[in-house]
Design an enzyme around this catalytic site. Structure first.
Site, mmCIF file in Angstrom:
data_model
loop_
_atom_site.group_PDB
_atom_site.id
_atom_site.type_symbol
_atom_site.label_atom_id
_atom_site.label_comp_id
_atom_site.label_asym_id
_atom_site.label_seq_id
_atom_site.Cartn_x
_atom_site.Cartn_y
_atom_site.Cartn_z
ATOM 1 N N HIS A 193 -52.710 35.507 15.747
ATOM 2 C CA HIS A 193 -51.356 34.990 15.531
ATOM 3 C C HIS A 193 -50.518 34.990 16.797
ATOM 4 C CE1 HIS A 193 -49.305 38.971 15.227
ATOM 5 N NE2 HIS A 193 -50.439 39.381 14.701
ATOM 6 N N ASP A 205 -50.605 42.741 20.270
ATOM 7 C CA ASP A 205 -50.502 42.232 18.903
ATOM 8 C C ASP A 205 -49.656 40.953 18.908
ATOM 9 O OD1 ASP A 205 -50.328 41.888 16.209
ATOM 10 O OD2 ASP A 205 -48.924 43.498 15.868
ATOM 11 N N GLU A 225 -47.439 35.739 11.330
ATOM 12 C CA GLU A 225 -48.131 36.819 10.626
ATOM 13 C C GLU A 225 -47.133 37.918 10.317
ATOM 14 O OE1 GLU A 225 -50.452 40.629 10.182
ATOM 15 O OE2 GLU A 225 -48.993 40.158 11.711
ATOM 16 N N GLU A 226 -46.298 38.232 11.290
ATOM 17 C CA GLU A 226 -45.420 39.391 11.162
ATOM 18 C C GLU A 226 -44.343 39.179 10.099
ATOM 19 O OE1 GLU A 226 -46.307 41.989 12.570
ATOM 20 O OE2 GLU A 226 -47.325 41.538 14.456
ATOM 21 N N GLU A 237 -57.061 41.145 15.497
ATOM 22 C CA GLU A 237 -55.736 41.734 15.317
ATOM 23 C C GLU A 237 -55.533 42.904 16.267
ATOM 24 O OE1 GLU A 237 -52.887 42.128 14.259
ATOM 25 O OE2 GLU A 237 -52.531 40.641 12.718
ATOM 26 N N HIS A 245 -46.167 47.630 18.134
ATOM 27 C CA HIS A 245 -44.895 47.144 17.603
ATOM 28 C C HIS A 245 -43.693 47.759 18.322
ATOM 29 C CE1 HIS A 245 -46.287 45.393 13.467
ATOM 30 N NE2 HIS A 245 -46.829 44.800 14.500
#
Ligand SMILES: *[C@@H]1O[C@H](CO)[C@@H](O)[C@H](O)[C@H]1NC(C)=O
Ligand SMILES: *[C@@H]1O[C@H](CO)[C@@H](O)[C@H](O)[C@H]1NC(C)=O
Length: 859
Positions: free
Chosen positions: A172, A184, A219-220, A246, A319
């Site tokens: 993504h 990510d 995606e998030e 991922e 994140h």
């Protein structure tokens, strides 16, 4: 005196054993880190290129939160990359007319709705069985309306037959709220792009079955783009299997943590550097990881098997804002390895003879295959084979211990007591640290090795001290009981069809062989255990055990920083004690080797070490600059009340949060409340402040601080953020009302509404809950899409109270630093708060800082 003589004292025995144990531990560590595959003359995966793409996305473009301008820039960039790949493909085919190769590109645009249940029903049940002693205050169910894009590249041999069955690769492009998303998932995007280049440039390569590269663009925001692809893309129905790339960490080897068919595990066995175990697979499927990937959408809507692979190391930066650092700091060869593994999978699965066409008849069931990578080898065998091998081993172990059989129950009691003693004493240390000394999570900044440092002495102490409670037991009997119990555990767990039984089987190999060698070679007298048996059995098992312990802690220790207010110390203590005891099973017979006096001495020394380690850890800071506290901050403007608040939440149970909030309040709140002690709020379905993060808001412990009113400020949002009903029709006879709720949100993204109603019909799905209930509906759409609609038929004819909230597209600190003036007062407060936090905490806090606008309205 011979080394095989039991008469060697404790000190000398330890002197011989220690270097061997250390060697076992070090071999495991070396195994866990990096290696590069030999080069060939063919086109190669280029780590420099992959990291270059990731750097461009995460640093030059930056925070690619769905709906922002940057997200749209990434979309444009991706289309350019895909088009360039297609041109390269055409050039190659022009040069080599015989080459069967075709590259096609799509930019999919579309809207849809889907339901997202946090972790799925099964996982929630598992949770409520208190795996993590968590009780979720929310239903965890949210509907998402989306209007988004995807970029798709298909490489095939150009024939219809070649396109009939395809392999899907997914990564993504978007990043999550407080992070530039380098690992990510920009690294995976880079890997897919580089695989395309290598495949096209490899002379004579042509796929017998097509490969589809999906660069998904959301995606998030809750897997919206993979849902869009799966349900609406014209070639989605050709997909037979998926490989999802991922990240749940930022560096290290990429872990295969979900494999849903035997064919795909078989395919994985062909990668040059496998790193996957059925153990990770079982843990992930139990739901304790509280995470989820696009994989779920492909399983659900395409009904295909696949592999879910993620970078999981150092998830402290996962994140987080510092996520971009992985580009420079990552141990570089990991990206190279991940690229080469991915390329190998594509080549294998698109070659003639690939299982891809067969998977058209895929039926979803748990694969009955044990698999794990051990010392650079990938092993796999069926459950049926496992039962036979483990059973045979168990019987052999029984046979081998026949001579000591009469005392066996006491031996078994000693081993079980030892395990319980280990778990209890590690947990006692956890409780004392957290509640007695107020020094919970003291190992956090030190990472997984620090957690071992605190709990390992207590684990060993508990194991040995518990033996003092028992009558003196024959050493050989205890030794053989360890072997029998490990082999029995392998059989029993495997009979329950849990493949993780392999963990006990693997342990049985060095243990069983050491007992066998002891009887045949090492021992000079019957009934004696030679020191060599410990040297061999324990060193090798320490190596195997470390290979389980390290990755497990690598995942779980940082995870405690985002799990909410859970007893983190106890979770980590339990993991260290169980896996630690598993890595050192021969400590228990060793305790019986020298008699009670020596055992007492060992216990005294270990007690001193355990106390000393507690004293050392009690002085440690929980967080540091590379292991930061996650803080969630919203500047919230309520257009209904014209109030402005700071909402502050943390997602961990470390001490000191209340004090931090008190300091922030003293510094930032309106003078009328600055002196007051801030009161924690309750997180539940009705706490609308955090609806933007629903359902993950369940993990937050929030506070609310009032900001001063500015008499000169008129909110631009009062008029522009609107909920109105159109086509409003009341059916008095039926007692129902039907209308379309229109939400206008120019300048706001990720808008969420929540309301109570008995919905009879809506355009979200075909079965709304059959009762009066709280509903959450969220929107995720592309930049500048400013309106969405929801069709509702409700029981009752009156107005409905809606809570609404949205995030200011231009008020995210530091993502929107470059255009901060546009963020208004929210950006000013967030900028000041960030600088203040940095100063105050010495850079040990990573804050997600977002400006939100909310209100209520009866429609
Ligand atoms: C905004 O104010 C209204 C009225 O007091 C309140 O009901 C609502 O919960 C507030 N919204 C948020 C998100 O705090
Ligand atoms: C509407 O609500 C009433 C009262 O709760 C209930 O008796 C009735 O069955 C509901 N109507 C429908 C169509 O479900």
């Amino acid at each position: 005196m011979s080394i095989s003589s039991p008469k060697w004292g404790l000190g000398r025995s330890l002197l011989v054993l220690s270097p061997c144990l250390l060697a076992g531990f070090l071999v495991a560590l070396r195994e866990h880190y990096c290696a590069i595959n030999p080069r060939t003359n063919l086109p190669q995966i280029s780590e420099a290129r992959i990291l270059g793409y990731a750097k461009y996305l995460s640093e030059d473009i930056g925070y690619r939160t769905v709906g922002t301008h940057e997200h749209a820039l990434a979309d444009t960039w991706m289309v350019q990359q895909a088009e360039e790949a297609r041109r390269n493909c055409e050039r190659v085919v022009n040069q080599d007319k015989g080459r069967k190769l075709q590259c096609e590109v799509w930019r999919q645009e579309g809207s849809g709705t889907h339901r997202f249940d946090m972790m799925g029903e099964a996982a929630l049940q598992e949770l409520s069985k208190c795996v993590l002693l968590l009780s979720l205050p929310l239903t965890g169910r949210v509907f998402i309306l989306s209007d988004l894009t995807n970029i798709v590249v298909r490489i095939s041999d150009g024939t219809d037959a070649g396109k009939e069955h395809a392999l899907l690769l997914n990564s993504h492009l978007d990043s999550t709220l407080p992070s530039p998303g380098a690992a990510d998932d920009a690294i995976s995007v880079g890997i897919m792009l580089d695989c395309i280049r290598v495949l096209v440039d490899t002379p004579a390569w042509s796929p017998a079955h097509a490969v589809i590269f999906l660069f998904n663009n959301a995606e998030e925001s809750l897997q919206d783009a993979s849902h869009l692809f799966s349900t609406q893309h014209p070639i989605a129905h050709t997909v037979r299997a998926v490989i999802n790339l991922e990240a749940a960490g930022t560096t290290g080897r990429e872990l295969l943590f979900q494999a849903t068919s035997e064919e795909m595990v078989e395919a994985y066995s062909h990668v040059p550097r496998p790193f996957g175990t059925i153990f990770a697979n079982d843990v992930f499927n139990s739901g304790v990881m509280l995470s989820d990937t696009d994989f779920r959408q492909f399983e659900e809507y395409l009904d295909v098997p696949g592999l879910d692979i993620a970078i999981v190391g150092n998830s402290y930066l996962y994140h987080m804002r510092k996520n971009f650092l992985v580009i420079t700091r990552a141990n570089r060869c990991f990206t190279q390895n991940m690229g080469e593994n991915t390329l190998a999978l594509i080549k294998y699965l698109t070659a003639p003879g690939s299982p891809i066409p067969k998977l058209a008849n895929f039926e979803r069931k748990k694969p009955h295959l044990v698999f794990y990578s051990l010392l650079s080898h990938f092993l796999m065998y069926r459950f049926s084979t496992a039962k036979l091998i483990y059973g045979a081993l168990f019987l052999s172990a029984l046979r081998l211990t026949r001579s000591v059989w009469s005392g066996q129950p006491r031996g078994i009691l000693a081993v079980v007591t030892g395990l319980l003693g280990s778990i209890l004493s590690a947990n006692a240390v956890a409780l004392i640290m957290q509640h007695g000394l107020g020094k919970g999570m003291s190992w956090f900044a030190g990472g997984h090795f620090a957690a071992i440092g605190l709990y390992a002495p207590a684990t060993l102490l508990g194991g040995l001290a518990s033996q003092l409670l028992l009558r003196t037991t024959d050493e050989k009997t205890v030794f053989s009981s360890v072997v029998i119990l490990q082999a029995a555990a392998a059989v029993v767990v495997q009979l329950l069809n849990v493949g993780s039984a392999a963990m006990f089987f693997i342990a049985s190999i060095p243990l069983f062989s050491s007992l066998l060698l002891n009887n045949l070679v090492f021992a000079t007298r019957a009934g004696e255990v030679s020191l060599w048996a410990y040297v061999w059995g324990q060193s090798v098992q320490l190596m195997f055990g470390t290979l389980f312990l390290i990755p497990t802690l690598e995942v779980f220790v940082p995870l405690t920083g985002r799990l909410g207010n859970v007893p983190a110390d106890n979770i980590v203590a339990t993991l260290v004690s169980i896996l630690g005891a598993q890595a050192m099973p021969l400590a228990i017979p060793f305790a019986h080797r020298f008699g009670r006096n020596s055992l007492r001495q060992m216990v005294i020394v270990l007690s001193a070490i355990a106390l000393a380690s507690m004293a050392i850890y009690a002085r440690k800071e929980v967080f540091d600059e590379m292991h930061q506290k996650r803080l969630f901050v919203l500047h919230l403007e309520n257009v209904t009340t014209n109030e402005r608040h700071l909402h502050i939440a943390s997602a961990d149970g470390a001490p000191g949060f209340h004090e931090l909030v008190t300091d922030i309040s003293a510094q930032f709140s309106s003078p009328s409340v600055a002196e007051a002690d801030p009161v924690p709020l309750i997180m539940n379905e009705y706490n609308a402040d955090w609806d933007s993060l629903y359902p993950f808001s369940a993990f937050l412990s929030p506070y609310k601080i009032e900001l001063s009113k500015d008499a000169h400020y008129t909110s631009p949002w009062t008029k522009s953020f609107r909920l109105v009903a159109t086509n409003d029709v009341v059916d008095l006879a039926a007692g129902t009302r039907s209308f379309t709720l229109q939400v206008d949100h120019p300048g706001l993204i990720w808008t969420v509404i929540s309301f109570d109603a008995h919905v009879l019909k809506w355009n979200l799905d075909n079965n709304p809950p059959a009762e009066y209930a709280r509903h959450h509906v969220k929107e995720a759409s592309f930049y500048k899409i400013d309106t969405w609609r929801l069709d509702l038929v409700v029981n009752g004819t009156g107005g409905i109270l809606f809570n609404f909230i949205g995030m200011q597209e231009n008020a995210m600190w530091p993502g929107k630093k470059a255009v901060k003036a546009q963020g208004g007062p929210a950006m000013q407060v967030l900028e000041n708060l960030d600088a203040w936090l940095d100063e105050k905490t010495g850079g040990t806090v990573d804050a997600m800082l977002i400006g939100c606008v909310a209100g209520t309205v009866v429609v």
